[in-house]
Design a protein around this motif. Structure first.
Motif, short mmCIF file in Angstrom:
data_model
loop_
_atom_site.label_atom_id
_atom_site.label_comp_id
_atom_site.label_asym_id
_atom_site.label_seq_id
_atom_site.Cartn_x
_atom_site.Cartn_y
_atom_site.Cartn_z
N ARG A 68 3.22 -16.47 25.01
CA ARG A 68 3.35 -15.10 25.52
C ARG A 68 3.59 -14.06 24.42
NH1 ARG A 68 3.67 -14.55 30.96
NH2 ARG A 68 3.84 -16.50 32.16
N ARG A 69 3.11 -14.35 23.23
CA ARG A 69 3.25 -13.41 22.14
C ARG A 69 1.91 -12.82 21.70
NH1 ARG A 69 8.03 -13.19 19.35
NH2 ARG A 69 9.65 -14.67 20.00
N CYS A 70 0.87 -13.60 21.86
CA CYS A 70 -0.44 -13.17 21.36
C CYS A 70 -1.40 -12.91 22.52
CB CYS A 70 -1.04 -14.24 20.45
SG CYS A 70 -2.60 -13.74 19.69
N VAL A 71 -2.07 -11.77 22.44
CA VAL A 71 -3.08 -11.43 23.43
C VAL A 71 -4.38 -12.15 23.08
CG1 VAL A 71 -4.43 -9.59 24.49
CG2 VAL A 71 -2.04 -9.19 23.88
N VAL B 53 0.15 -16.06 15.56
CA VAL B 53 1.45 -16.69 15.80
C VAL B 53 2.45 -15.68 16.34
CG1 VAL B 53 3.38 -17.91 14.74
CG2 VAL B 53 1.03 -18.44 14.04
N ASN B 54 2.49 -14.53 15.68
CA ASN B 54 3.45 -13.50 16.11
C ASN B 54 2.84 -12.48 17.07
OD1 ASN B 54 5.60 -14.45 14.42
ND2 ASN B 54 4.47 -13.63 12.67
N GLY B 55 1.52 -12.55 17.25
CA GLY B 55 0.86 -11.62 18.17
C GLY B 55 0.67 -10.22 17.64
N THR B 56 0.71 -10.04 16.33
CA THR B 56 0.58 -8.71 15.73
C THR B 56 -0.84 -8.19 15.90
OG1 THR B 56 2.20 -9.37 14.07
CG2 THR B 56 0.97 -7.33 13.67
N MET B 57 -0.96 -6.93 16.32
CA MET B 57 -2.27 -6.32 16.53
C MET B 57 -2.34 -4.97 15.82
SD MET B 57 -3.20 -7.14 20.53
CE MET B 57 -1.58 -6.72 21.17
N GLU B 58 -3.55 -4.60 15.44
CA GLU B 58 -3.81 -3.31 14.82
C GLU B 58 -5.08 -2.71 15.42
OE1 GLU B 58 -3.91 -3.53 10.59
OE2 GLU B 58 -1.85 -4.29 10.41
N GLU B 59 -5.23 -1.41 15.25
CA GLU B 59 -6.40 -0.70 15.77
C GLU B 59 -7.32 -0.29 14.63
OE1 GLU B 59 -5.21 1.59 19.81
OE2 GLU B 59 -4.34 2.43 17.98
N ALA B 60 -8.59 -0.18 14.95
CA ALA B 60 -9.60 0.31 14.00
C ALA B 60 -10.53 1.26 14.73
CB ALA B 60 -10.39 -0.85 13.40
N THR B 61 -10.84 2.36 14.10
CA THR B 61 -11.77 3.33 14.66
C THR B 61 -12.79 3.73 13.60
OG1 THR B 61 -10.39 5.23 14.07
CG2 THR B 61 -10.05 4.26 16.25
N ALA B 62 -13.98 4.05 14.05
CA ALA B 62 -15.03 4.46 13.13
C ALA B 62 -16.03 5.33 13.87
CB ALA B 62 -15.74 3.25 12.52
N GLY C 196 9.67 -9.91 21.77
CA GLY C 196 8.39 -10.17 21.12
C GLY C 196 7.28 -10.53 22.08
N GLU C 197 7.55 -10.47 23.39
CA GLU C 197 6.52 -10.77 24.37
C GLU C 197 5.70 -9.52 24.68
OE1 GLU C 197 8.17 -12.57 27.81
OE2 GLU C 197 8.92 -14.35 26.75
N VAL C 198 4.44 -9.74 24.99
CA VAL C 198 3.50 -8.64 25.24
C VAL C 198 3.27 -8.50 26.73
CG1 VAL C 198 1.17 -7.77 24.82
CG2 VAL C 198 2.38 -8.97 23.00
N ALA C 199 3.21 -7.25 27.17
CA ALA C 199 2.91 -6.96 28.57
C ALA C 199 1.86 -5.85 28.63
CB ALA C 199 4.17 -6.56 29.34
#
Length: 508
Positions: A77-80, A226-235, A381-384
């Protein structure tokens, strides 16, 4: 009396088809082997693309693809995670007889989509979408251009409208490999992507048009599974296309629409071996519509000084496309975070639910509702997943009102402000096609009853007491004489009286 009626052709534009086809989406899907098990479904997205259309007799068949993207959490429940499925669709519309000038407009819209995990490896998905088709075509009319005869007087009015003149389609591809850049971390997998074309200019030349715009690319990707860290990218990827259209002239009004028929966004490795490149490939379809101005002078009223005229009138509706305006506006809204436990917002995106316009001139506003979608991380650290609907209203530059403007989302961003507040910002591309409609009252037939001739006038002149606002045309009709004769005798320059007046009426 030598009495003659002449007719001329007048072409108008009408919506000969306004149809909606509802399409269900149902399926039992098995996760691919490379996807982790499903612990909880966050969101299911349904997208549709029309990829081809064929006409056969009185039927138009459209075929395309339904894309399903499911966002879910694995057991930690940490990574999408994301899994994608697709299935074809086909729908048919009945058509009336059409000319070769007919314009076809279509768009698809998601009605709803529900997804549940039947097991860790199976998903049950149900939804629906609609395909809306509008066909504009030319309709030929015969209007009376002249009524001639001894002692016959006519009033004419210009009839103007825009009509379909030429239509052209051109498929093309936009491909680009982009660097994530900045201090962004390498990507592992893509979670959410949106590829949106936006037209910024349509320049008309002889027999061709230059269409310029940009492809807006928004992506959300996982940098650490592992930690579910996400970032955004736009172009933003610019494009320019020359579309040939036989007969197109600079006097025409040209409208360009671009739709995505297929797209793919995935991460690639750089020369250093890190996944810091974003590969974008989109197949696009440019639809070019050429509108020509149709204008004729038609008789709207007539009378005779010699005998009664009988006229059968009818209303002739017309539509005129006045311009095509393209705007870019930003909607800013400050709202409460969905829960007090939100520590970080991993990604946001937005969908336009409804839109309309209010006001006129300088006070025009774009009103509607936006659906904000948010992936957020709590203190554990859980994602919803959260979503909320918010109304919005933004001002637009003068350019005409369109009750059905075309609005697309270019980019969405957010910023946590503290005290449980978040600021949401969405850039919208707005295309307005203001139209004006009119219903002209014109005679279908004009006939003269020569058996009921008026008796000759015994005087050459008579006096009429006329009131302010009266029309010289109506006075001349009652007196069975010419408007020009009244104006000359009384030294008038306007058809409508600006004050109470005693008129000298010369009789024919």
């Amino acid at each position: 009396m030598d009495f003659r009626v002449s007719e001329t052709a007048y072409t108008t534009c009408e919506a000969v088809v306004n149809a909606v086809s509802e399409q269900p989406v149902d399926g039992d899907f098995i996760l691919p082997e490379y996807c982790p098990d499903v612990a909880s479904v966050l969101k299911c997205h349904l997208t549709t693309t029309v990829q081809s259309r064929q006409m056969s007799g009185d039927r138009l068949t459209m075929e395309g693809t339904v894309g399903l993207r499911v966002l879910y959490l694995d057991e930690d429940r940490r990574c999408v995670r994301v899994c994608e499925f697709s299935q074809p669709f086909s729908t048919a519309f009945s058509l009336p007889p059409l000319t070769n000038k007919a314009f076809f407009y279509w768009h698809t819209e998601t009605d709803y989509v529900n997804c549940r995990a039947v097991s860790p490896r199976r998903l049950d998905i149900h939804g629906a979408f609609t395909v809306t088709l509008t066909v504009m075509d030319t309709v030929e009319h015969e209007v009376i251009a002249a009524v001639e005869g001894d002692g016959v007087y006519t009033r004419r009015t210009p009839l103007t409208c825009t009509v379909p003149a030429a239509f052209q389609e051109k498929p093309f591809t936009v491909s680009e490999v982009l660097e994530l850049g900045g201090d962004r971390h390498p990507a592992e997998t893509m979670v959410y992507t949106a590829v949106t074309p936006r037209v910024s200019e349509c320049k008309v030349l002889q027999n061709k048009a230059i269409v310029k715009g940009a492809l807006q690319v928004c992506g959300l990707y996982v940098t650490d599974a592992v930690n579910g860290t996400m970032e955004e990218a736009t172009a933003e990827i610019p494009f320019s296309q020359i579309v040939d259209m036989e007969g197109l002239s600079e006097e025409w009004l040209c409208d360009a629409m671009i739709t995505v028929t297929a797209s793919e966004v995935h991460v690639e490795s750089s020369q250093g071996g890190d996944n810091t490149l974003l590969s974008v490939s989109a197949k696009l379809l440019c639809r070019l519509y050429g509108w020509r101005l149709e204008s004729v002078d038609a008789v709207c009223d007539a009378y005779s000084a010699r005998c009664p005229l009988q006229m059968e009138n009818y209303n002739l509706p017309t539509m005129r496309l006045n311009a095509v305006h393209r705007d870019e506006v930003t909607v800013r809204q400050t709202c409460d975070l969905p829960t007090e436990d939100v520590q970080d917002i991993s990604g946001v995106w937005c969908t336009v639910l409804s839109v309309g316009m209010t006001g006129d001139g300088d006070s025009m506003k774009l009103d509607g509702r936006l659906l904000w979608c948010m992936l957020a991380e709590d203190g554990r650290g859980e994602v919803a997943y959260y979503e909320r609907t918010e109304p919005f209203s933004v001002s637009l530059a003068d350019g005409g009102r369109d009750d059905k403007p075309q609005v697309t989302v270019c980019h969405t961003a957010c910023q946590m402000l503290g005290n449980g507040k978040v600021e949401m910002r969405t850039t919208l591309a707005v295309t307005r096609r203001p139209t004006s409609t009119a219903a002209y009252t014109v005679p279908r037939t004009v006939t003269a009853d020569e058996t009921a001739a008026y008796p000759p006038d015994k005087a050459a002149l008579k006096i009429v007491y006329a009131e302010k606002g009266e029309s010289l045309w109506e006075i001349a009709r009652r007196s069975r004489t010419a408007v020009e004769a009244i104006m000359e005798e009384n030294h008038l320059t306007e058809d409508v009286l600006s004050a109470d007046t005693v008129l000298m009426i010369p009789l024919s």
